[in-house]
Design a protein around this motif. Structure first.
Motif, PDB file in Angstrom:
ATOM      1  N   MET A 153       0.837  -1.199   0.000  1.00 55.33           N
ATOM      2  CA  MET A 153       0.000   0.000   0.000  1.00 55.33           C
ATOM      3  C   MET A 153       0.874   1.252   0.000  1.00 55.33           C
ATOM      4  N   LYS A 154       0.349   2.300  -0.585  1.00 57.28           N
ATOM      5  CA  LYS A 154       1.082   3.559  -0.688  1.00 57.28           C
ATOM      6  C   LYS A 154       0.570   4.548   0.358  1.00 57.28           C
ATOM      7  N   ASP A 155       1.506   5.219   1.033  1.00 57.42           N
ATOM      8  CA  ASP A 155       1.143   6.212   2.035  1.00 57.42           C
ATOM      9  C   ASP A 155       0.614   7.478   1.370  1.00 57.42           C
ATOM     10  N   ILE A 156      -0.465   8.039   1.929  1.00 58.74           N
ATOM     11  CA  ILE A 156      -1.039   9.262   1.378  1.00 58.74           C
ATOM     12  C   ILE A 156      -1.450  10.195   2.515  1.00 58.74           C
ATOM     13  N   ILE A 157      -1.244  11.483   2.295  1.00 57.09           N
ATOM     14  CA  ILE A 157      -1.660  12.532   3.221  1.00 57.09           C
ATOM     15  C   ILE A 157      -2.742  13.358   2.548  1.00 57.09           C
ATOM     16  N   ILE A 158      -3.781  13.683   3.296  1.00 59.10           N
ATOM     17  CA  ILE A 158      -4.884  14.479   2.775  1.00 59.10           C
ATOM     18  C   ILE A 158      -4.678  15.937   3.169  1.00 59.10           C
ATOM     19  N   GLU A 172      -4.944  -0.199  -1.916  1.00 62.80           N
ATOM     20  CA  GLU A 172      -3.950   0.661  -2.573  1.00 62.80           C
ATOM     21  C   GLU A 172      -3.361   1.731  -1.662  1.00 62.80           C
ATOM     22  N   TRP A 173      -4.181   2.285  -0.731  1.00 61.64           N
ATOM     23  CA  TRP A 173      -3.769   3.482  -0.003  1.00 61.64           C
ATOM     24  C   TRP A 173      -3.765   3.273   1.509  1.00 61.64           C
ATOM     25  N   ASN A 174      -2.706   3.784   2.141  1.00 59.25           N
ATOM     26  CA  ASN A 174      -2.611   3.857   3.592  1.00 59.25           C
ATOM     27  C   ASN A 174      -2.635   5.330   3.984  1.00 59.25           C
ATOM     28  N   ILE A 175      -3.695   5.762   4.631  1.00 57.35           N
ATOM     29  CA  ILE A 175      -3.837   7.176   4.988  1.00 57.35           C
ATOM     30  C   ILE A 175      -3.003   7.480   6.226  1.00 57.35           C
ATOM     31  N   ILE A 176      -2.016   8.372   6.059  1.00 64.67           N
ATOM     32  CA  ILE A 176      -1.175   8.772   7.184  1.00 64.67           C
ATOM     33  C   ILE A 176      -1.917   9.750   8.086  1.00 64.67           C
ATOM     34  N   LEU A 185      -2.163  16.109  11.435  1.00 70.05           N
ATOM     35  CA  LEU A 185      -0.760  16.031  11.821  1.00 70.05           C
ATOM     36  C   LEU A 185      -0.155  17.394  12.117  1.00 70.05           C
ATOM     37  N   GLY A 186      -0.680  18.433  11.478  1.00 72.51           N
ATOM     38  CA  GLY A 186      -0.127  19.777  11.604  1.00 72.51           C
ATOM     39  C   GLY A 186      -0.410  20.570  10.350  1.00 72.51           C
ATOM     40  N   GLY A 187       0.431  21.579  10.105  1.00 72.19           N
ATOM     41  CA  GLY A 187       0.219  22.463   8.976  1.00 72.19           C
ATOM     42  C   GLY A 187       0.762  21.916   7.662  1.00 72.19           C
ATOM     43  N   ILE A 188       0.497  22.690   6.601  1.00 74.27           N
ATOM     44  CA  ILE A 188       0.907  22.297   5.249  1.00 74.27           C
ATOM     45  C   ILE A 188       2.411  22.076   5.164  1.00 74.27           C
ATOM     46  N   ASN A 189       3.178  22.822   5.960  1.00 72.37           N
ATOM     47  CA  ASN A 189       4.642  22.762   5.843  1.00 72.37           C
ATOM     48  C   ASN A 189       5.209  21.390   6.182  1.00 72.37           C
ATOM     49  N   ILE A 190       4.419  20.547   6.833  1.00 75.54           N
ATOM     50  CA  ILE A 190       4.867  19.179   7.093  1.00 75.54           C
ATOM     51  C   ILE A 190       5.284  18.492   5.793  1.00 75.54           C
ATOM     52  N   LEU A 191       4.562  18.783   4.710  1.00 77.28           N
ATOM     53  CA  LEU A 191       4.883  18.147   3.429  1.00 77.28           C
ATOM     54  C   LEU A 191       6.223  18.625   2.880  1.00 77.28           C
ATOM     55  N   ASN A 192       6.610  19.852   3.193  1.00 78.40           N
ATOM     56  CA  ASN A 192       7.918  20.339   2.753  1.00 78.40           C
ATOM     57  C   ASN A 192       9.061  19.708   3.526  1.00 78.40           C
ATOM     58  N   GLU A 193       8.763  19.132   4.672  1.00 79.34           N
ATOM     59  CA  GLU A 193       9.808  18.558   5.533  1.00 79.34           C
ATOM     60  C   GLU A 193      10.039  17.071   5.265  1.00 79.34           C
ATOM     61  N   TYR A 194       9.206  16.464   4.419  1.00 74.76           N
ATOM     62  CA  TYR A 194       9.371  15.044   4.128  1.00 74.76           C
ATOM     63  C   TYR A 194      10.687  14.792   3.393  1.00 74.76           C
ATOM     64  N   LYS A 195      11.379  13.738   3.800  1.00 72.59           N
ATOM     65  CA  LYS A 195      12.664  13.381   3.179  1.00 72.59           C
ATOM     66  C   LYS A 195      12.551  12.149   2.287  1.00 72.59           C
ATOM     67  N   ALA A 196      11.365  11.648   2.127  1.00 70.83           N
ATOM     68  CA  ALA A 196      11.130  10.497   1.260  1.00 70.83           C
ATOM     69  C   ALA A 196       9.855  10.745   0.466  1.00 70.83           C
ATOM     70  N   GLU A 197       9.670   9.958  -0.600  1.00 70.69           N
ATOM     71  CA  GLU A 197       8.486  10.144  -1.430  1.00 70.69           C
ATOM     72  C   GLU A 197       7.215   9.892  -0.633  1.00 70.69           C
ATOM     73  N   VAL A 198       6.257  10.793  -0.799  1.00 75.52           N
ATOM     74  CA  VAL A 198       4.961  10.634  -0.149  1.00 75.52           C
ATOM     75  C   VAL A 198       3.882  11.150  -1.098  1.00 75.52           C
ATOM     76  N   TYR A 199       2.746  10.473  -1.089  1.00 76.68           N
ATOM     77  CA  TYR A 199       1.617  10.921  -1.904  1.00 76.68           C
ATOM     78  C   TYR A 199       0.753  11.881  -1.101  1.00 76.68           C
ATOM     79  N   ILE A 259      -3.021  14.474  -1.595  1.00 76.51           N
ATOM     80  CA  ILE A 259      -4.163  14.897  -2.402  1.00 76.51           C
ATOM     81  C   ILE A 259      -4.780  16.130  -1.753  1.00 76.51           C
ATOM     82  N   CYS A 260      -5.037  17.158  -2.553  1.00 72.61           N
ATOM     83  CA  CYS A 260      -5.589  18.407  -2.043  1.00 72.61           C
ATOM     84  C   CYS A 260      -7.108  18.382  -2.166  1.00 72.61           C
TER      85      CYS A 260
END
Length: 217
Positions: free
Chosen positions: A1-6, A29-33, A53-67, A69-70
């Motif tokens: 399954m692929k990790d995804i953040i909403i 298919e999807w694992n919702i983080i 989890l927190g604000g939008i900037n969390i996505l800028n701090e990821y060091k690995a591929e993550v899916y 969806i807005c």
């Protein structure tokens, strides 16, 4: 399954949880983080079993591929939020409900949401981060540009063009060969029989512009 953040923990975010659940019922298919949302008052809260989890900037701090969806419906706000995300490791998948009827002659961008019972026919182009709510009907040779959102039960006839960031309210109907200008909003139950200019709010049947959208943003 692929990790995804909403992205966005509002009503459409909750509906997207349901969409992902329906996709997973057919194919795991999807694992919702969890959610990200800049509304600090909901950080740490649980929505439909998933944490904000927190604000939008969390996505800028990821060091690995993550899916991600807005799930923001307003095109202007959606673009502003996505412009904040500069991390190339963030990937925007298309989420398509298993009940949607889609021909093989459709071109998709990225980050597209297609909800239940939509029908999308022939020679259609759908741009990036477009959202189609349930029961939308898209006729042949339609173009829907980036960041546009169609609410419930919108019907587009052949050769219609929906401009960037436009929002079409519930049960809007657009007759053939018409164009909705970029960033315009069409009110619920409108019938569009003439082109609608950019940056306006239009309502009624037939739909007529009543104000400049940008004046109250």
């Amino acid at each position: 399954m692929k990790d995804i953040i909403i992205i966005g923990a509002g009503g459409v975010g909750r509906e997207t949880i349901c969409l992902i659940d329906d996709i997973n019922s057919k194919n795991h298919e999807w694992n919702i983080i969890g959610f990200v949302d800049d509304n600090m008052s909901i950080h740490g809260k649980t929505i439909h079993g998933h944490t904000v989890l927190g604000g939008i900037n969390i996505l800028n701090e990821y060091k690995a591929e993550v899916y991600a969806i807005c799930t923001i419906s307003d095109g202007l706000i959606k673009k502003k939020i996505l412009d904040k995300i500069q991390n190339s490791d963030v990937v925007y998948p298309n989420l398509i409900h298993p009940s949607a009827v889609i021909s093989k002659y459709v071109e998709f961008g990225k980050g597209v949401i297609i909800q239940a019972n939509c029908v999308i026919t022939s020679n259609i182009k759908i741009g990036n981060h477009v959202q189609l709510n349930p029961q939308c009907g898209i006729g042949h040779d339609v173009t829907i540009k980036d960041y546009a959102s169609l609410y419930w039960n919108v019907n587009l006839s052949g050769f219609v063009t929906i401009g960037e960031g436009a929002v079409l309210g519930t049960k809007t109907t657009v007759i053939q060969n018409k164009r909705i200008g970029e960033w315009s909003v069409i009110g619920a139950n409108a019938t569009v029989i003439n082109d609608i200019p950019a940056n306006c709010v239009a309502v009624g049947s037939p739909a007529k512009p009543i104000k400049n959208r940008l004046e109250y943003i």
